[in-house]
Design a protein around this motif. Structure first.
Motif, PDB file in Angstrom:
ATOM      1  N   CYS A 171     -63.742  97.513  42.526  1.00 55.03           N
ATOM      2  CA  CYS A 171     -63.706  96.697  40.860  1.00 55.03           C
ATOM      3  C   CYS A 171     -64.261  95.151  40.957  1.00 55.03           C
ATOM      4  O   CYS A 171     -62.985  94.559  42.326  1.00 55.03           O
ATOM      5  CB  CYS A 171     -63.124  97.456  40.206  1.00 55.03           C
ATOM      6  N   LEU A 172     -64.351  94.797  40.015  1.00 60.11           N
ATOM      7  CA  LEU A 172     -63.833  93.071  39.884  1.00 60.11           C
ATOM      8  C   LEU A 172     -63.370  93.039  38.918  1.00 60.11           C
ATOM      9  O   LEU A 172     -63.471  94.063  37.736  1.00 60.11           O
ATOM     10  CB  LEU A 172     -65.034  92.224  39.409  1.00 60.11           C
ATOM     11  N   VAL A 173     -62.329  91.767  39.143  1.00 65.10           N
ATOM     12  CA  VAL A 173     -61.416  91.665  37.745  1.00 65.10           C
ATOM     13  C   VAL A 173     -61.949  90.729  36.973  1.00 65.10           C
ATOM     14  O   VAL A 173     -63.090  89.440  37.430  1.00 65.10           O
ATOM     15  CB  VAL A 173     -60.044  90.493  38.638  1.00 65.10           C
ATOM     16  N   CYS A 174     -61.859  90.608  35.790  1.00 62.99           N
ATOM     17  CA  CYS A 174     -62.908  89.804  34.937  1.00 62.99           C
ATOM     18  C   CYS A 174     -62.393  88.688  34.572  1.00 62.99           C
ATOM     19  O   CYS A 174     -60.708  88.839  35.193  1.00 62.99           O
ATOM     20  CB  CYS A 174     -62.300  90.431  33.093  1.00 62.99           C
ATOM     21  N   PRO A 175     -62.265  87.455  34.502  1.00 61.47           N
ATOM     22  CA  PRO A 175     -61.899  85.996  34.925  1.00 61.47           C
ATOM     23  C   PRO A 175     -61.046  85.330  33.286  1.00 61.47           C
ATOM     24  O   PRO A 175     -61.352  86.406  32.660  1.00 61.47           O
ATOM     25  CB  PRO A 175     -62.615  85.419  35.365  1.00 61.47           C
ATOM     26  N   ALA A 176     -60.179  84.897  33.814  1.00 59.40           N
ATOM     27  CA  ALA A 176     -60.007  84.681  32.719  1.00 59.40           C
ATOM     28  C   ALA A 176     -61.040  83.926  31.459  1.00 59.40           C
ATOM     29  O   ALA A 176     -61.294  83.513  32.052  1.00 59.40           O
ATOM     30  CB  ALA A 176     -58.738  83.246  32.464  1.00 59.40           C
ATOM     31  N   THR A 181     -66.930  91.388  28.997  1.00 62.35           N
ATOM     32  CA  THR A 181     -67.280  90.296  27.997  1.00 62.35           C
ATOM     33  C   THR A 181     -66.231  89.436  27.233  1.00 62.35           C
ATOM     34  O   THR A 181     -65.006  88.850  27.305  1.00 62.35           O
ATOM     35  CB  THR A 181     -66.608  91.599  26.159  1.00 62.35           C
ATOM     36  N   PHE A 182     -67.107  88.108  26.964  1.00 62.84           N
ATOM     37  CA  PHE A 182     -66.522  86.683  26.691  1.00 62.84           C
ATOM     38  C   PHE A 182     -65.832  87.219  25.579  1.00 62.84           C
ATOM     39  O   PHE A 182     -66.031  87.801  24.630  1.00 62.84           O
ATOM     40  CB  PHE A 182     -67.378  86.004  26.433  1.00 62.84           C
ATOM     41  N   GLY A 235     -58.410  89.581  34.292  1.00 62.69           N
ATOM     42  CA  GLY A 235     -57.372  91.685  34.466  1.00 62.69           C
ATOM     43  C   GLY A 235     -57.381  91.699  33.294  1.00 62.69           C
ATOM     44  O   GLY A 235     -57.258  92.838  32.846  1.00 62.69           O
ATOM     45  N   ASP A 236     -56.956  90.877  31.815  1.00 64.75           N
ATOM     46  CA  ASP A 236     -56.706  91.265  30.698  1.00 64.75           C
ATOM     47  C   ASP A 236     -58.456  92.653  30.180  1.00 64.75           C
ATOM     48  O   ASP A 236     -59.141  92.728  29.992  1.00 64.75           O
ATOM     49  CB  ASP A 236     -56.297  90.478  30.167  1.00 64.75           C
ATOM     50  N   PRO A 257     -67.057  80.635  22.605  1.00 62.69           N
ATOM     51  CA  PRO A 257     -67.236  82.013  23.341  1.00 62.69           C
ATOM     52  C   PRO A 257     -66.499  81.359  24.920  1.00 62.69           C
ATOM     53  O   PRO A 257     -66.383  80.353  25.819  1.00 62.69           O
ATOM     54  CB  PRO A 257     -67.945  82.670  23.017  1.00 62.69           C
ATOM     55  N   GLY A 258     -65.195  82.547  25.500  1.00 66.39           N
ATOM     56  CA  GLY A 258     -64.456  82.567  26.710  1.00 66.39           C
ATOM     57  C   GLY A 258     -63.475  81.669  26.532  1.00 66.39           C
ATOM     58  O   GLY A 258     -63.740  81.201  27.969  1.00 66.39           O
ATOM     59  N   SER A 259     -62.381  81.213  25.665  1.00 67.54           N
ATOM     60  CA  SER A 259     -62.109  80.258  26.251  1.00 67.54           C
ATOM     61  C   SER A 259     -60.595  81.228  26.346  1.00 67.54           C
ATOM     62  O   SER A 259     -59.936  81.912  26.578  1.00 67.54           O
ATOM     63  CB  SER A 259     -61.473  80.410  25.291  1.00 67.54           C
TER      64      SER A 259
END
Length: 212
Positions: free
Chosen positions: A8-13, A26-27, A38-39, A54-56
């Protein structure tokens, strides 16, 4: 992960993934942020901060001269004329204090009224329609003839009897010259003593009958 992925890939900040088995991150919505990678959820920007895009990964502090009064904001709002915010992350703007004014929006520091002028907060006075004003002074106004002011004044001071101010914007009152008098307060001119009367010295409020 996508088809065939073995990890699994970790979602970036700035992004998040709420569900197990998600195929994409999801942004964060405008007005929200995700600070760490990873949140599993996004967080609403607090009062005093905002996020435009979006994506902040963090929220932006409202700059001095502006405010954010609700969570989840996508922009800051500049202070209205007559109001100010002298720190960042302000939740609200304040009225300029008495003797100060802000003639434009987005003010961080109100301007001091100069001598000969005044700046009164209309919030302390009833307007013509009976409602109280909700802003500070948006301009400094000149003192009218017959009055004067020092810097930082919220109102002008009337000249007392024996003195006058001939023009608007006076910084002091002028004493009546010898041979002249000023009988009342708030005078804009001096008057010569009538025939048969005299006034010695300056600053006279009346003339004296000449002795025969």
């Amino acid at each position: 992960p996508g088809p065939g992925a073995n990890e699994c890939l970790v979602c970036p900040a700035g992004t998040f993934s709420e569900a197990t088995g998600a195929t994409k991150c999801t942004f964060a919505k405008p007005g929200w942020f995700v600070a760490v990678e990873g949140d599993s959820k996004e967080t609403e920007c607090p009062v005093g901060k905002y996020a435009v895009d979006p994506g902040s990964s963090r929220c932006t502090s409202a700059a001095a001269g502006s405010f954010v009064d609700a969570p989840g904001a996508t922009e800051s709002t500049p202070c209205a004329p007559g109001r100010f915010a002298d720190t960042s992350e302000a939740r609200a703007c304040q009225n300029c204090p008495e003797g100060y004014y802000a003639d434009k929006g987005g003010t961080a520091v109100c301007s001091l009224a100069v001598a000969g002028f005044f700046a009164a907060n209309p919030g302390r006075r009833l307007r013509e329609d009976g409602a109280r004003g909700t802003t500070g002074a948006t301009a400094q106004l000149p003192c009218q003839p017959g009055s004067f002011s020092i810097s930082g004044s919220s109102e002008c001071t009337p000249c007392s009897a024996g003195k006058y101010a001939a023009s608007e914007g006076a910084i002091e009152c002028v004493s009546a010259e010898p041979g002249c008098f000023v009988a009342e307060d708030r005078a804009s001119k001096q008057e010569p003593c009538p025939e048969g009367h005299h006034a010695s010295g300056s600053g006279n409020s009346e003339c004296t009958l000449c002795e025969r």
